[in-house]
Design a protein around this motif. Structure first.
Motif, short mmCIF file in Angstrom:
data_model
loop_
_atom_site.label_atom_id
_atom_site.label_comp_id
_atom_site.label_asym_id
_atom_site.label_seq_id
_atom_site.Cartn_x
_atom_site.Cartn_y
_atom_site.Cartn_z
N ASN A 1 1.64 12.31 6.00
CA ASN A 1 2.27 11.19 5.32
C ASN A 1 3.06 11.66 4.11
OD1 ASN A 1 2.06 8.97 3.08
ND2 ASN A 1 1.86 7.88 5.01
N VAL A 2 2.49 12.55 3.32
CA VAL A 2 3.20 13.07 2.14
C VAL A 2 4.46 13.84 2.57
CG1 VAL A 2 3.08 14.75 0.25
CG2 VAL A 2 1.20 13.14 0.61
N VAL B 1 -1.15 8.71 -0.48
CA VAL B 1 -0.46 8.19 0.70
C VAL B 1 -0.01 6.75 0.52
CG1 VAL B 1 -1.58 9.75 2.31
CG2 VAL B 1 -2.67 7.56 1.78
N HIS C 1 -6.93 1.37 -3.79
CA HIS C 1 -8.08 1.64 -2.91
C HIS C 1 -7.77 2.69 -1.85
CE1 HIS C 1 -5.75 -1.40 -0.67
NE2 HIS C 1 -6.17 -0.74 0.37
N HIS D 1 8.10 1.36 9.52
CA HIS D 1 7.91 1.39 8.07
C HIS D 1 7.72 0.01 7.47
CE1 HIS D 1 8.29 5.00 5.95
NE2 HIS D 1 9.23 5.44 6.75
N MET E 1 0.14 -6.02 2.51
CA MET E 1 0.04 -4.59 2.23
C MET E 1 -1.15 -4.26 1.33
SD MET E 1 2.32 -2.84 3.87
CE MET E 1 3.79 -3.21 4.85
N ASP E 2 -1.62 -5.27 0.59
CA ASP E 2 -2.73 -5.05 -0.34
C ASP E 2 -4.10 -5.30 0.28
OD1 ASP E 2 -0.86 -4.50 -2.30
OD2 ASP E 2 -0.73 -6.61 -2.90
N ASP E 3 -4.12 -5.90 1.48
CA ASP E 3 -5.42 -6.20 2.09
C ASP E 3 -6.14 -4.91 2.47
OD1 ASP E 3 -5.27 -8.93 1.94
OD2 ASP E 3 -4.35 -9.19 3.92
N LYS E 4 -7.42 -4.84 2.13
CA LYS E 4 -8.21 -3.71 2.59
C LYS E 4 -8.49 -3.87 4.08
CE LYS E 4 -10.55 -2.80 -1.76
NZ LYS E 4 -11.73 -2.25 -2.40
N PRO E 5 -8.44 -2.76 4.82
CA PRO E 5 -8.73 -2.84 6.26
C PRO E 5 -10.06 -3.55 6.56
CG PRO E 5 -7.79 -0.70 5.75
CD PRO E 5 -7.98 -1.42 4.44
N ILE F 1 -6.60 9.66 6.90
CA ILE F 1 -6.39 10.72 5.90
C ILE F 1 -7.24 11.95 6.19
CG2 ILE F 1 -5.61 9.22 4.03
CD1 ILE F 1 -8.45 9.31 2.90
N ASP G 1 -3.27 16.78 9.33
CA ASP G 1 -4.03 15.57 9.03
C ASP G 1 -3.10 14.49 8.50
OD1 ASP G 1 -4.34 15.35 5.82
OD2 ASP G 1 -4.28 17.45 6.44
N PHE H 1 -3.11 12.63 5.82
CA PHE H 1 -2.75 12.65 4.40
C PHE H 1 -1.54 13.57 4.19
CE2 PHE H 1 -2.81 14.11 0.06
CZ PHE H 1 -3.16 12.99 -0.67
N THR H 2 -1.68 14.81 4.66
CA THR H 2 -0.60 15.78 4.50
C THR H 2 0.65 15.34 5.24
OG1 THR H 2 -2.33 17.47 4.43
CG2 THR H 2 -0.07 18.24 4.69
N LYS I 1 7.22 11.37 3.81
CA LYS I 1 7.82 10.57 2.73
C LYS I 1 8.64 11.45 1.78
CE LYS I 1 4.71 6.61 2.80
NZ LYS I 1 3.47 6.03 2.24
#
Lengths: 366, 366
Positions: A250-251, B196, B201, A316, A81-85, A162, A245, A247-248, A254
């Motif tokens: 996802n918020v 998100v 990062h 999820h 989960m911490d890996d950057k794409p 996002i 979008d 970002f919105t 959740k």
């Protein structure tokens, strides 16, 4: 039928689903418990399970009915989960996520399911499966319980990207139309554009531009555009598909989930409060179980990546076995309905303005 | 005490609240029903009610206990939900909203309550009450039911402005700290920045910048910065104050409300389903009423405009009498605690970087 029957144990006439067993918050044991639940309920599913062979063999061997319909593919690495794409793109080749997508790319499986890192999964999916001609930015479509006759609304983008400009939002409307129509039989989906108010002058400039673009496409693409909608319409019945979008989206998702979970906890507390309320919970048990099933966010767990050559269901990261099983069920339904092909045909036939049509050739490399 | 006792009927030693009776979705009758409920429960409140005199006199005269503590101020015009803020700024002088703010500006009342058009109310509040020195962009702080010991979280901005840059978000953290500490007694509030994902990062560039700015101010302003939080933390217990732009905040709040309302409806359906479940609802009545009170969004209705010289409580446009009464209760609590003065002192003493401090002089005209 879009199933790809092969001669393997996973195939044998079944619809084959490729499952990334690693990368979720709770590890492979939860994923295997989830697919075991699905296998028990539906004998027509076969699995190709990707991850560390020794760990997966141990987990699958415990469940006889699962062992009979599951093939394991060894993939030593895990996308965390911490890996950057960007890191994953350079070093992803040995991961279970890459391997799971490969089974869809090469036609062994119809749909891929993963609980892993969303950003990495989307980047890898775009790279390996490629975008559909005519699609600029793929999106995640998420189902949400609602007052509509079909019992839920579809929101996209639920968090693939996002950003989204007016043209992206218009394409989400087209893809959402196709998903609601082909996936769930809503003949003429009602599309809403998420904003802070329903008045046309409100909100960001790109939303007003998107409003006009979507309205202009409603007739040719045979959907009804209800205009701007608000957060409260997500569980409402004013539209079938909500466009926003990532970002919105996802918020919003959740927040809704968190609220539903908090209320469920407090309902349990209320029923445990006194001898009378404990008796009441026994009397109302059946009704409450029915309610729970209708509002439990885990039961509609699973977002679908729209706009790719192939179907990817993102579960999820925090999914428990019930959530994983819901994602597998969704993957099965989509595979069975031939959704990928129908969506591709729909997008190809959509009347895009000439400047959009010219971007059809770049094949997802931008 | 910050009450401004005067010689009028509304005053007489009471804390006076200025109420915009018009402009809500349900009209003056709903607003008057709401304040009548508050007046019955709390004899220490007096009202100055702004709107069309003939209509208000008729509504107030029906309620003897309200007539005794209410003054009516005639304001013939109404700001409608469809009016653009720019139109209201030019033609707003005869409206009930303008008149209601005037009573706070001239010191007759301590707090103003309005159900009207949010954009217009915020613009008019900034124009008439002016921003506090040191505040660049005022925000609406909204309470939301949560798992925290205090029973709720504070989110800001709940929809005052659809934009917020990194510096604005840092100022929201400062104002939210002050609100949670002075308004609700949270000694060292935990601040979260909505995103998100919780990984550093992730998210938009301005959020990463805001992350660093807020972290840099945590020690001097004596709050704990928990970093990025997600939508699910709104009803959670990971922080006390959630900071975000007004677009995202508005969508999150409305999604949460819509979800809570849908679940409440379905709970009623579940209990009406069979004779056994109807009996159960009778047995569990007290527990369910307690639950309803804890999760009903109308009970925490009311956002507070932070960053002005004076306190303005914005109630929902769609608020029913229960919602209006909740907003009045909040206004009373804030007036009684002397919140405006404490917030002003807090912001004035906050250690702003030199480039921010230099903007203290413009007095809200930018």
């Amino acid at each position: 039928m879009t199933a790809h029957p092969d001669q393997t144990k996973a195939g044998a006439g079944r619809i084959v689903i490729s499952v990334d067993a690693m990368g979720g918050d709770h590890g492979a044991a939860t994923v295997v418990a989830g697919i075991a639940h699905s296998a028990k309920k539906n004998p027509d599913i076969g699995f190709i399970l990707h991850g560390r062979r020794d760990e997966l063999e141990r987990l699958v061997a415990k469940r006889r009915h699962l062992a009979d319909c599951t093939e394991i593919r060894d993939a030593p690495d895990v996308v965390s989960m911490d890996d950057k794409p960007s890191h994953v793109m350079r070093h992803g080749k040995g991961t279970s996520m890459w391997s799971a997508l490969e089974s869809v790319r090469n036609g062994e499986a119809t749909v891929c399911v993963s609980c892993g890192n969303t950003g990495a999964l989307m980047m890898m999916s775009v790279l390996r499966l490629r975008r559909l001609p005519g699609i600029y930015r793929p999106a995640i479509a998420v189902m949400w319980p609602s007052r509509n006759p079909q019992g839920f609304n579809v929101l996209l983008d639920g968090g693939a990207d996002i950003r989204a400009d007016a043209k992206d939002l218009m394409q989400y409307a087209l893809m959402g139309t196709s998903y609601a129509r082909n996936g769930f039989g809503v003949a003429r989906p009602r599309i809403g554009l998420l904003n802070v108010g329903t008045e046309e002058h409100k909100g960001r400039a790109e939303l007003r531009e998107a409003h006009d673009l979507i309205a202009a496409n409603a007739q040719t693409s045979d959907f009804e555009f209800v205009g701007f909608v608000e957060g409260r319409d997500l569980p409402g019945d004013t539209c079938d598909v909500i466009v926003t979008d990532g970002f919105t989206g996802n918020v919003a998702l959740k927040t809704g989930e968190g609220t539903a979970t908090m209320i469920a906890e407090r309902l349990r507390d209320a029923f445990a409060y006194s001898p009378l309320s404990r008796l009441a919970s026994v009397l109302a048990y059946t009704s409450l179980q029915r309610l729970k099933k209708r509002i439990d966010p885990r039961r509609v767990n699973g977002g679908v990546f729209l706009g790719l050559n192939g179907t990817v269901v993102k579960s999820h990261g925090a999914a428990d076995p019930t959530g994983v099983s819901a994602a597998v069920k969704l993957a099965f339904q989509l595979a069975q309905s031939g959704f990928s092909q129908k969506l591709a045909a729909r997008v190809a036939s959509a009347a895009l303005p000439p400047q959009d049509a010219s971007s059809d050739d770049d094949g997802g490399t931008s």
